[in-house]
Design an enzyme around this catalytic site. Structure first.
Site, mmCIF file in Angstrom:
data_model
loop_
_atom_site.group_PDB
_atom_site.id
_atom_site.type_symbol
_atom_site.label_atom_id
_atom_site.label_comp_id
_atom_site.label_asym_id
_atom_site.label_seq_id
_atom_site.Cartn_x
_atom_site.Cartn_y
_atom_site.Cartn_z
ATOM 1 N N LYS A 198 -47.327 -3.593 13.278
ATOM 2 C CA LYS A 198 -48.045 -4.403 12.291
ATOM 3 C C LYS A 198 -47.226 -5.626 11.844
ATOM 4 O O LYS A 198 -46.019 -5.696 12.111
ATOM 5 C CB LYS A 198 -48.422 -3.521 11.098
ATOM 6 C CG LYS A 198 -49.427 -2.402 11.455
ATOM 7 C CD LYS A 198 -49.867 -1.629 10.220
ATOM 8 C CE LYS A 198 -50.867 -0.539 10.562
ATOM 9 N NZ LYS A 198 -51.362 0.185 9.362
ATOM 10 N N TYR A 219 -60.945 -1.788 12.075
ATOM 11 C CA TYR A 219 -60.856 -0.824 10.972
ATOM 12 C C TYR A 219 -62.227 -0.582 10.326
ATOM 13 O O TYR A 219 -62.292 -0.211 9.144
ATOM 14 C CB TYR A 219 -59.846 -1.310 9.930
ATOM 15 C CG TYR A 219 -58.397 -0.998 10.272
ATOM 16 C CD1 TYR A 219 -57.951 0.325 10.355
ATOM 17 C CD2 TYR A 219 -57.464 -2.010 10.483
ATOM 18 C CE1 TYR A 219 -56.629 0.620 10.649
ATOM 19 C CE2 TYR A 219 -56.130 -1.722 10.775
ATOM 20 C CZ TYR A 219 -55.726 -0.403 10.847
ATOM 21 O OH TYR A 219 -54.411 -0.101 11.128
ATOM 22 N N HIS A 258 -49.555 1.207 13.558
ATOM 23 C CA HIS A 258 -50.830 1.933 13.674
ATOM 24 C C HIS A 258 -50.754 2.812 14.907
ATOM 25 O O HIS A 258 -50.165 2.417 15.912
ATOM 26 C CB HIS A 258 -52.006 0.962 13.843
ATOM 27 C CG HIS A 258 -53.232 1.645 14.386
ATOM 28 N ND1 HIS A 258 -54.099 2.348 13.577
ATOM 29 C CD2 HIS A 258 -53.696 1.802 15.651
ATOM 30 C CE1 HIS A 258 -55.056 2.882 14.333
ATOM 31 N NE2 HIS A 258 -54.833 2.572 15.600
HETATM 32 P P1 ATP Z 1 -53.385 3.496 10.784
HETATM 33 O O1 ATP Z 1 -54.879 3.710 11.025
HETATM 34 O O2 ATP Z 1 -53.047 2.102 10.371
HETATM 35 O O3 ATP Z 1 -52.585 4.013 11.935
HETATM 36 P P2 ATP Z 1 -53.283 5.911 9.295
HETATM 37 O O4 ATP Z 1 -54.155 6.465 10.382
HETATM 38 O O5 ATP Z 1 -52.017 6.624 8.992
HETATM 39 O O6 ATP Z 1 -52.927 4.412 9.568
HETATM 40 P P3 ATP Z 1 -55.696 5.514 7.761
HETATM 41 O O7 ATP Z 1 -56.209 6.543 6.829
HETATM 42 O O8 ATP Z 1 -56.379 5.334 9.085
HETATM 43 O O9 ATP Z 1 -54.115 5.801 7.958
HETATM 44 O O10 ATP Z 1 -55.690 4.132 6.979
HETATM 45 C C1 ATP Z 1 -55.577 2.892 7.671
HETATM 46 C C2 ATP Z 1 -54.633 1.992 6.903
HETATM 47 O O11 ATP Z 1 -55.221 1.701 5.646
HETATM 48 C C3 ATP Z 1 -53.288 2.639 6.590
HETATM 49 O O12 ATP Z 1 -52.335 2.418 7.593
HETATM 50 C C4 ATP Z 1 -52.906 1.960 5.289
HETATM 51 O O13 ATP Z 1 -52.214 0.740 5.522
HETATM 52 C C5 ATP Z 1 -54.230 1.671 4.634
HETATM 53 N N1 ATP Z 1 -54.507 2.710 3.646
HETATM 54 C C6 ATP Z 1 -54.905 3.976 3.860
HETATM 55 N N2 ATP Z 1 -55.062 4.655 2.726
HETATM 56 C C7 ATP Z 1 -54.736 3.793 1.734
HETATM 57 C C8 ATP Z 1 -54.688 3.867 0.318
HETATM 58 N N3 ATP Z 1 -55.016 4.997 -0.322
HETATM 59 N N4 ATP Z 1 -54.302 2.771 -0.356
HETATM 60 C C9 ATP Z 1 -53.997 1.625 0.284
HETATM 61 N N5 ATP Z 1 -54.015 1.491 1.630
HETATM 62 C C10 ATP Z 1 -54.376 2.547 2.341
HETATM 63 MG MG MG Z 2 -55.900 5.526 11.052
#
Ligand code: ATP
Ligand code: MG
Length: 137
Positions: A9, A49, A115
């Site tokens: 990222k 996303y 990611h």
């Molecule tokens: P990624 O999809 O980026 O690999 P992840 O699968 O660990 O991360 P997801 O739940 O898919 O997490 O969320 C996507 C992205 O959205 C996260 O990487 C984070 O940057 C952001 N995000 C997720 N939850 C929160 C939250 N509660 N507050 C702020 N940002 C969040």
């Molecule tokens: Mg994710």
């Protein structure tokens, strides 16, 4: 053998830790089958996303992912999807296991360095979003 999509990222690219992050993958049995450094458009980030479009952090996530260049990669190896998630660590770096990429290189839940696809099905879709088959070898 599985393939998964990884994105380094904008925060990690700005910090100059592309090489250190790729080393974590290569040292742990994940081969880089494709890679490119690109700047996502707002449309790219919103589409990528889309599953989070109703979440309160969606606009911040799109702004962050478009704030600078990213490195998108296809990683290949045994259990690549789960292995990559394990190497990444928890979404919130404060909760990530020491020695994981997010524990070592990420600053916050918003700027969390990497990611990784969260299922084999999503991996296939995410790889197709960024790469044509002839870019993967
Ligand atoms: P990624 O999809 O980026 O690999 P992840 O699968 O660990 O991360 P997801 O739940 O898919 O997490 O969320 C996507 C992205 O959205 C996260 O990487 C984070 O940057 C952001 N995000 C997720 N939850 C929160 C939250 N509660 N507050 C702020 N940002 C969040
Ligand atoms: Mg994710």
């Amino acid at each position: 053998m599985q393939q998964t999509l990884s994105i380094i990222k904008p925060d990690a690219v700005k910090k100059g830790v592309i090489g250190k992050i790729i080393d974590r993958f290569e040292s742990n049995g994940l081969r880089v089958a494709a890679a490119k450094k690109i700047k996502l458009s707002k449309c790219d980030a919103k589409a990528f996303y889309a599953i989070h479009s109703q979440r309160p952090f969606f606009n911040d996530l799109v702004d962050f992912m478009t704030s600078g260049p990213v490195v998108v990669m296809v990683l290949e190896g045994e259990n690549a999807v789960a292995k990559n998630r394990e190497l990444m660590g928890a979404t919130n770096p404060k909760e990530a296991t020491p020695g994981t990429i997010r524990a070592d290189f990420a600053d916050s839940i918003d700027a969390n360095a990497v990611h990784g696809s969260d299922s084999l099905e999503n991996a296939k879709n995410e790889i197709a979003f960024f790469f044509s088959s002839r870019e993967i070898c």
